[in-house]
Scaffold this motif. Structure first.
Motif, PDB file in Angstrom:
ATOM      1  N   ALA A   1      23.072  71.894  54.569  1.00 40.70           N
ATOM      2  CA  ALA A   1      22.230  70.909  53.880  1.00 40.70           C
ATOM      3  C   ALA A   1      22.182  71.243  52.391  1.00 40.70           C
ATOM      4  O   ALA A   1      21.843  72.372  52.016  1.00 40.70           O
ATOM      5  CB  ALA A   1      20.809  70.893  54.452  1.00 40.70           C
ATOM      6  N   SER A   2      22.577  70.307  51.568  1.00 39.16           N
ATOM      7  CA  SER A   2      22.469  70.412  50.103  1.00 39.16           C
ATOM      8  C   SER A   2      23.069  71.699  49.541  1.00 39.16           C
ATOM      9  O   SER A   2      22.472  72.354  48.690  1.00 39.16           O
ATOM     10  CB  SER A   2      21.001  70.280  49.678  1.00 39.16           C
ATOM     11  OG  SER A   2      20.464  69.067  50.127  1.00 39.16           O
ATOM     12  N   GLY A   3      24.244  72.072  50.028  1.00 38.05           N
ATOM     13  CA  GLY A   3      24.926  73.235  49.491  1.00 38.05           C
ATOM     14  C   GLY A   3      24.500  74.572  50.081  1.00 38.05           C
ATOM     15  O   GLY A   3      24.930  75.618  49.610  1.00 38.05           O
TER      16      GLY A   3
END
Length: 110
Positions: free
Chosen positions: A53-55
Motif C-alpha cells: 500500500a502506497s509504496g
C-alpha cells in the motif's frame, strides 16, 4: 509464502521451528526484517498476508476460524522492488514427523 520478481528479488513470510519472520531481498542479499523470530501461534496467526500500500510492503497476520479478524503487522518496509509484475509462491514442508499444511485463500490486486 513468497512474492517475487526473480530469484534475487523477493519478499517472504517464513515459518520455521515454531517461529515466524519476514524476509526481503532487493537484489543485494537476504534481509530478515524481524530477527527476533517471534513465536508462531496457531490460534492468533491463522491467516497471513503480504500487502502493498502506497509504496510500503506489509507482512501481516490475523486470527479467525473462517475469516481473518483484525490484521497485526509483523513487519513493514519500503517496497524493495517494483510490485507491478510479481509472482506468488506458497510451499509447505516439514523437517519433523509432524505434518505441515499450507492453504491458499485468495489473491487480490486491489
Amino acid at each position: 509464502m513468497r512474492v517475487y520478481l526473480d530469484s534475487t528479488h523477493y519478499a517472504e513470510m517464513f515459518f520455521a521451528s515454531g517461529s515466524l519472520t519476514a524476509h526481503i531481498n532487493s537484489g543485494a542479499g537476504d534481509v530478515n526484517l524481524n530477527p527476533a523470530w517471534p513465536t508462531y501461534n496457531a490460534t492468533s496467526m491463522q491467516w497471513v498476508r503480504i500487502r502493498e500500500a502506497s509504496g510500503t510492503l506489509y507482512f501481516e497476520y490475523a486470527a479467525g476460524s473462517t475469516s481473518p479478524g483484525t490484521w497485526t503487522v509483523l513487519a513493514s518496509t519500503a517496497n524493495p522492488f517494483a510490485m507491478s509484475a510479481v509472482s506468488f509462491r506458497i510451499s509447505a514442508g516439514a523437517n519433523t514427523t509432524v505434518s505441515d499444511t499450507a492453504r491458499f485463500d485468495n489473491i487480490s490486486t486491489v
